[in-house]
Design a protein around this motif. Structure first.
Motif, short mmCIF file in Angstrom:
data_model
loop_
_atom_site.label_atom_id
_atom_site.label_comp_id
_atom_site.label_asym_id
_atom_site.label_seq_id
_atom_site.Cartn_x
_atom_site.Cartn_y
_atom_site.Cartn_z
N VAL A 35 66.04 -33.91 52.81
CA VAL A 35 65.85 -34.35 54.19
C VAL A 35 67.13 -34.95 54.73
O VAL A 35 68.01 -35.37 53.97
N GLY A 36 67.22 -35.02 56.03
CA GLY A 36 68.33 -35.68 56.70
C GLY A 36 69.57 -34.82 56.84
O GLY A 36 69.65 -33.71 56.33
N ARG A 37 70.55 -35.39 57.55
CA ARG A 37 71.81 -34.67 57.76
C ARG A 37 72.61 -34.54 56.48
O ARG A 37 73.32 -33.56 56.27
N SER A 38 72.51 -35.52 55.61
CA SER A 38 73.25 -35.47 54.36
C SER A 38 72.49 -34.70 53.28
O SER A 38 72.98 -34.56 52.16
N ARG A 39 71.30 -34.20 53.64
CA ARG A 39 70.47 -33.40 52.75
C ARG A 39 70.18 -34.10 51.42
O ARG A 39 70.31 -33.54 50.35
#
Length: 60
Positions: A35-39
């Motif tokens: 999840v998220g921009r940083s995966r």
């Protein structure tokens, strides 16, 4: 009248199919959930193996 017994042929079993490589015969594989921009990884999710379609046997 004489009754003669016939010889029975030995039964041969079919060889078991080899287990599927990706799921190791389980029929399920686990994938990381990111999840998220940083995966970043937050967990794992299991699903049906697409190589054997959940049977657990290697396809020929």
């Amino acid at each position: 009248m004489v009754i003669v017994a016939t010889e029975r042929k030995p039964r041969t079993r079919r060889p078991r199919p080899a287990p599927c490589e990706p799921c190791k015969g389980a029929g399920e594989v686990s994938r990381l959930v990111r999840v998220g921009r940083s995966r970043r990884v937050i967990g794992e999710q299991t699903g049906m193996c697409l190589a054997c379609l959940g049977t657990g046997h290697a396809s020929e």
